[in-house]
Scaffold this motif. Structure first.
Motif, mmCIF file in Angstrom:
data_model
loop_
_atom_site.group_PDB
_atom_site.id
_atom_site.type_symbol
_atom_site.label_atom_id
_atom_site.label_comp_id
_atom_site.label_asym_id
_atom_site.label_seq_id
_atom_site.Cartn_x
_atom_site.Cartn_y
_atom_site.Cartn_z
ATOM 1 N N ASP A 21 30.768 7.659 13.918
ATOM 2 C CA ASP A 21 31.976 7.160 14.577
ATOM 3 C C ASP A 21 31.930 7.499 16.057
ATOM 4 O O ASP A 21 32.593 6.732 16.870
ATOM 5 N N ASP A 22 30.900 7.906 16.578
ATOM 6 C CA ASP A 22 30.961 8.512 18.087
ATOM 7 C C ASP A 22 30.024 7.607 18.662
ATOM 8 O O ASP A 22 29.903 7.479 19.868
ATOM 9 N N GLU A 24 29.841 4.362 19.667
ATOM 10 C CA GLU A 24 30.512 3.424 20.678
ATOM 11 C C GLU A 24 31.020 4.120 21.862
ATOM 12 O O GLU A 24 30.446 3.666 23.104
ATOM 13 N N GLU A 25 31.419 5.495 21.724
ATOM 14 C CA GLU A 25 32.109 6.043 22.988
ATOM 15 C C GLU A 25 30.977 6.493 23.650
ATOM 16 O O GLU A 25 30.824 6.572 24.852
ATOM 17 N N ARG A 28 29.047 3.956 25.752
ATOM 18 C CA ARG A 28 30.092 3.822 26.901
ATOM 19 C C ARG A 28 29.804 4.757 27.853
ATOM 20 O O ARG A 28 29.701 4.419 29.131
ATOM 21 N N ASN A 29 29.986 5.815 27.440
ATOM 22 C CA ASN A 29 29.957 7.206 28.234
ATOM 23 C C ASN A 29 28.808 7.638 28.720
ATOM 24 O O ASN A 29 28.779 7.973 30.301
ATOM 25 N N ALA A 76 38.373 13.080 24.932
ATOM 26 C CA ALA A 76 37.360 12.091 25.389
ATOM 27 C C ALA A 76 36.143 12.779 25.161
ATOM 28 O O ALA A 76 35.795 13.979 25.427
ATOM 29 N N LEU A 77 35.155 12.053 24.688
ATOM 30 C CA LEU A 77 33.674 12.361 24.283
ATOM 31 C C LEU A 77 33.076 12.266 25.547
ATOM 32 O O LEU A 77 32.648 11.195 25.936
#
Length: 174
Positions: A21-22, A24-25, A28-29, A76-77
């Motif tokens: 689940d991580d 996408e983040e 992006r990050n 936030a991750l």
């Protein structure tokens, strides 16, 4: 191991297992950012699918103890890091990376210090290895703040063998 759900806590961070689940983040990050990947052994991810595949491979590595870095104040991750077994050095190697907007704010140092304590107290390690590209002295400052001591100059290659880096090697002994 992190696969069992261990969560490490610092003043401003939670270090927790990464999940699919991580993807996408994380993409992006930091995993899509060429500046973050510049000195890393991995290549820039060109899609969330690549990040997802990396997360799957990481979850299957029994010798890896990797954590996502989550800011307590925002949830936030912002990065990840951990300990991977180094056959070349016969010990765990500390590694980390963090999104650019969080550079120079002490988050990486907090995470590295927590990972050192985890290695000593939970994995019962007596020593750890780490290194940084000569052209990335900020990473060396993190290592020193985490207790590592410079040993010698060396080199490393990225995973696909296309990039080579002069580095400084460090050791931490408990």
């Amino acid at each position: 191991m992190t696969k069992l759900g261990i969560i490490l806590k610092t003043k401003r961070l939670l270090l927790r297992p990464l999940t699919l689940d991580d993807a996408e983040e994380a993409y992006r990050n930091w995993t899509s950012d060429p500046e973050v990947a510049r000195f890393m052994r991995w290549e820039v991810h060109d899609s969330p699918a690549v990040t997802r595949a990396w997360l799957v491979a990481d979850a299957q590595d029994e010798k890896a103890h990797n954590f996502g870095f989550v800011r307590k104040d925002t949830g936030a991750l912002i990065g990840c890091g951990g300990l991977c077994w180094s056959k070349d050095h016969g010990m765990y190697e500390l590694g980390y990376n963090i999104m650019k907007s969080c550079w120079n704010q002490g988050y990486t140092t907090e995470a590295a210090q927590a990972l050192v304590v985890y290695a000593r107290d939970e994995l019962h390690q007596k020593r750890l290895f780490c290194c940084h590209a000569v052209d990335n002295p900020a990473s060396g400052r993190v290592m020193k703040k985490a207790g590592f001591v410079y040993q010698r100059d060396g080199s490393y290659t990225n995973f696909d063998g296309t990039r080579h880096f002069a580095c400084r090697e460090y050791l931490l002994e408990f």
